[in-house]
Design an enzyme around this catalytic site. Structure first.
Site, PDB file in Angstrom:
ATOM      1  N   THR A  96     -74.328  21.580  26.444  1.00  0.00           N
ATOM      2  CA  THR A  96     -73.035  20.579  25.951  1.00  0.00           C
ATOM      3  C   THR A  96     -72.324  21.172  25.191  1.00  0.00           C
ATOM      4  O   THR A  96     -72.715  21.090  24.139  1.00  0.00           O
ATOM      5  CB  THR A  96     -73.580  18.910  26.008  1.00  0.00           C
ATOM      6  OG1 THR A  96     -74.335  18.803  27.132  1.00  0.00           O
ATOM      7  CG2 THR A  96     -72.089  18.339  25.890  1.00  0.00           C
ATOM      8  N   LYS A 171     -68.326  15.867  31.351  1.00  0.00           N
ATOM      9  CA  LYS A 171     -69.561  15.701  30.671  1.00  0.00           C
ATOM     10  C   LYS A 171     -69.204  15.022  29.200  1.00  0.00           C
ATOM     11  O   LYS A 171     -69.836  14.110  28.948  1.00  0.00           O
ATOM     12  CB  LYS A 171     -70.278  16.830  30.445  1.00  0.00           C
ATOM     13  CG  LYS A 171     -71.388  16.843  29.263  1.00  0.00           C
ATOM     14  CD  LYS A 171     -72.775  15.930  30.034  1.00  0.00           C
ATOM     15  CE  LYS A 171     -73.989  16.092  29.102  1.00  0.00           C
ATOM     16  NZ  LYS A 171     -74.830  15.459  29.354  1.00  0.00           N
ATOM     17  N   LYS A 240     -73.016  14.772  18.317  1.00  0.00           N
ATOM     18  CA  LYS A 240     -72.281  15.994  18.636  1.00  0.00           C
ATOM     19  C   LYS A 240     -71.363  15.902  19.712  1.00  0.00           C
ATOM     20  O   LYS A 240     -70.224  16.298  20.012  1.00  0.00           O
ATOM     21  CB  LYS A 240     -73.296  17.131  18.938  1.00  0.00           C
ATOM     22  CG  LYS A 240     -72.789  18.679  19.187  1.00  0.00           C
ATOM     23  CD  LYS A 240     -72.840  18.886  20.520  1.00  0.00           C
ATOM     24  CE  LYS A 240     -74.443  18.677  21.200  1.00  0.00           C
ATOM     25  NZ  LYS A 240     -74.259  19.108  22.678  1.00  0.00           N
TER      26      LYS A 240
HETATM   27  P1  NAP Z   1     -83.309  20.281  21.544  1.00  0.00           P
HETATM   28  O1  NAP Z   1     -84.506  19.960  21.994  1.00  0.00           O
HETATM   29  O2  NAP Z   1     -82.719  19.908  20.071  1.00  0.00           O
HETATM   30  O3  NAP Z   1     -83.027  21.983  21.818  1.00  0.00           O
HETATM   31  C1  NAP Z   1     -82.074  22.834  21.154  1.00  0.00           C
HETATM   32  C2  NAP Z   1     -82.270  24.188  21.604  1.00  0.00           C
HETATM   33  O4  NAP Z   1     -81.060  24.801  20.927  1.00  0.00           O
HETATM   34  C3  NAP Z   1     -83.437  24.624  20.938  1.00  0.00           C
HETATM   35  O5  NAP Z   1     -83.706  25.652  21.920  1.00  0.00           O
HETATM   36  C4  NAP Z   1     -82.932  25.333  19.609  1.00  0.00           C
HETATM   37  O6  NAP Z   1     -83.727  26.537  19.305  1.00  0.00           O
HETATM   38  C5  NAP Z   1     -81.625  25.778  20.165  1.00  0.00           C
HETATM   39  N1  NAP Z   1     -80.693  26.312  19.041  1.00  0.00           N
HETATM   40  C6  NAP Z   1     -80.092  25.310  17.993  1.00  0.00           C
HETATM   41  N2  NAP Z   1     -79.257  26.016  17.242  1.00  0.00           N
HETATM   42  C7  NAP Z   1     -79.558  27.266  17.512  1.00  0.00           C
HETATM   43  C8  NAP Z   1     -78.795  28.510  16.967  1.00  0.00           C
HETATM   44  N3  NAP Z   1     -77.934  28.398  16.016  1.00  0.00           N
HETATM   45  N4  NAP Z   1     -78.937  29.537  17.525  1.00  0.00           N
HETATM   46  C9  NAP Z   1     -79.889  29.720  18.789  1.00  0.00           C
HETATM   47  N5  NAP Z   1     -80.403  28.622  18.970  1.00  0.00           N
HETATM   48  C10 NAP Z   1     -80.387  27.511  18.575  1.00  0.00           C
HETATM   49  O7  NAP Z   1     -82.096  19.854  22.497  1.00  0.00           O
HETATM   50  P2  NAP Z   1     -81.974  19.512  23.961  1.00  0.00           P
HETATM   51  O8  NAP Z   1     -82.319  18.152  23.894  1.00  0.00           O
HETATM   52  O9  NAP Z   1     -82.998  20.471  24.711  1.00  0.00           O
HETATM   53  O10 NAP Z   1     -80.399  19.842  24.276  1.00  0.00           O
HETATM   54  C11 NAP Z   1     -80.102  21.085  24.669  1.00  0.00           C
HETATM   55  C12 NAP Z   1     -78.499  20.911  25.093  1.00  0.00           C
HETATM   56  O11 NAP Z   1     -78.605  20.114  26.426  1.00  0.00           O
HETATM   57  C13 NAP Z   1     -77.501  20.389  24.139  1.00  0.00           C
HETATM   58  O12 NAP Z   1     -76.361  20.855  24.231  1.00  0.00           O
HETATM   59  C14 NAP Z   1     -77.754  18.815  24.748  1.00  0.00           C
HETATM   60  O13 NAP Z   1     -76.313  18.049  24.424  1.00  0.00           O
HETATM   61  C15 NAP Z   1     -77.521  18.937  26.196  1.00  0.00           C
HETATM   62  N6  NAP Z   1     -78.351  17.841  26.828  1.00  0.00           N
HETATM   63  C16 NAP Z   1     -79.342  17.098  26.465  1.00  0.00           C
HETATM   64  C17 NAP Z   1     -79.874  16.053  27.200  1.00  0.00           C
HETATM   65  C18 NAP Z   1     -81.326  15.706  26.803  1.00  0.00           C
HETATM   66  O14 NAP Z   1     -81.570  14.354  27.330  1.00  0.00           O
HETATM   67  N7  NAP Z   1     -82.069  15.888  25.949  1.00  0.00           N
HETATM   68  C19 NAP Z   1     -79.367  15.682  28.421  1.00  0.00           C
HETATM   69  C20 NAP Z   1     -78.358  16.402  28.915  1.00  0.00           C
HETATM   70  C21 NAP Z   1     -77.770  17.601  28.144  1.00  0.00           C
HETATM   71  P3  NAP Z   1     -85.207  26.098  18.290  1.00  0.00           P
HETATM   72  O15 NAP Z   1     -86.340  25.737  19.434  1.00  0.00           O
HETATM   73  O16 NAP Z   1     -85.359  27.390  17.638  1.00  0.00           O
HETATM   74  O17 NAP Z   1     -84.657  24.845  17.304  1.00  0.00           O
END
Ligand code: NAP
Length: 290
Positions: A96, A171, A240
């Site tokens: 997102t 979204k 965010k």
């Molecule tokens: P998360 O568990 O916090 O994972 C974030 C990911 O981004 C990790 O792989 C992290 O790497 C990576 N990352 C963060 N900063 C970075 C950087 N500067 N350079 C390279 N990699 C970086 O988050 P998530 O829940 O999986 O969410 C991921 C995306 O999906 C987001 O955009 C979120 O808004 C969206 N989303 C989430 C959900 C949900 O229910 N969780 C649902 C729909 C959409 P590290 O592992 O090294 O920290």
């Protein structure tokens, strides 16, 4: 065998990458911290030392990272995927991101001869791991047809909103409304507690009554119980999304006081405990003031 590079193995990306392995794709993975890839490597994924290395020879590169900065870094930063992708390959952005960022990336990656589609998702990490996401796509129709085989392992539903950027517009609206609902639920629960109502009854009534949206159903009992185990979406990510959405609203519909109030509520939640579940908003709202 189709080759996919999957970049970003957080709560969502880890399960999504696993879906490609289950579907028999050849999968290269990269994550900023390698440990999250270990079990995927054991299942047959190839570990790459950078997004650039992961993308070498891939038919499609799929990214699922936190935000605009992370997305920019993995696509066009030093050792970003774009540097090695073959002409005509698919760049599928599932993270997102802001609308402006999606349009920027589309321009940048098209100028490298790549096909960029924005493809944010709805669904929790459990749905990601089961291939039951809903994908919100912005793409030319012909590009979406090329991408479909690479989207199928991830989802039960593809919603095509129009040209690149339009999936992200939807979204952000969706998640802004989620922020409003969760912040409002926290206030309702806190008021009910102060009034001395039977909170089990309140939770049950909220999650079965006229305001029982999926967000209210998911969070009401957890808020009442202050049980935020198994956090799936953090306060920082909710903030965010709301911030990107309010920035978009500024261009289209200035004002939006209800949305701004939810954004302010999540600013406070993020400042207090960014990695807590978004539902922990109740702890802030119910804290004695003054
Ligand atoms: P998360 O568990 O916090 O994972 C974030 C990911 O981004 C990790 O792989 C992290 O790497 C990576 N990352 C963060 N900063 C970075 C950087 N500067 N350079 C390279 N990699 C970086 O988050 P998530 O829940 O999986 O969410 C991921 C995306 O999906 C987001 O955009 C979120 O808004 C969206 N989303 C989430 C959900 C949900 O229910 N969780 C649902 C729909 C959409 P590290 O592992 O090294 O920290």
């Amino acid at each position: 065998m189709p080759r996919v590079a999957f970049i970003g193995l957080g709560r969502m990306g880890h399960g999504m990458a696993g879906r490609y392995l289950d579907a028999g794709f050849e999968v290269a993975v990269w994550n900023r911290s390698k440990a999250k890839a270990d079990d995927l490597i054991a299942r047959g994924a190839h570990w790459a030392a950078s997004p650039k290395e992961a993308a070498l020879g891939a038919d499609a590169v799929v990214t699922m990272v936190a935000d605009d900065d992370a997305s920019r870094a993995v696509w066009i930063g030093k050792d970003g995927a774009a540097a090695s992708m073959k002409p005509g390959a698919l760049a599928i952005e599932c993270s997102t991101v802001s609308h402006a960022h999606a349009l920027d990336m589309a321009r940048e990656l098209r100028s490298c001869g790549l096909i960029y589609i924005d493809c944010p998702v709805t669904g929790l990490p459990s749905a990601a791991a089961e291939g039951k996401l809903t994908l919100l796509v912005g793409a030319d129709a012909a590009d979406l047809e090329k991408a479909r085989p690479y989207l199928a392992p991830l989802c039960t539903t593809v919603r095509h909103f129009g040209a690149v950027g339009s999936g992200t517009v939807f979204k952000l609206i969706n998640n802004l409304m989620g922020a409003v609902q969760i912040a409002s639920l926290a206030e309702g629960v806190a008021i009910a507690e102060r009034a001395g109502l039977d909170m089990n009854l309140v939770a049950e009534a909220l999650s079965t009554g006229a305001v029982a949206s999926p967000q209210v159903i998911r969070h009401s009992k957890r808020m009442v119980a202050r049980d935020f185990s198994g956090a799936s979406f953090t306060a920082a990510l909710r903030h965010k999304d709301a911030a990107y959405a309010v920035r978009l609203a500024e261009e289209l519909l200035p004002g939006v006081p209800v949305s701004r109030a939810a954004l302010a509520a999540y600013e406070t939640a993020k400042a207090s405990a960014p990695d807590d579940d978004e539902g922990a908003m109740i702890k802030i709202v119910s804290r004695p003031k003054g």
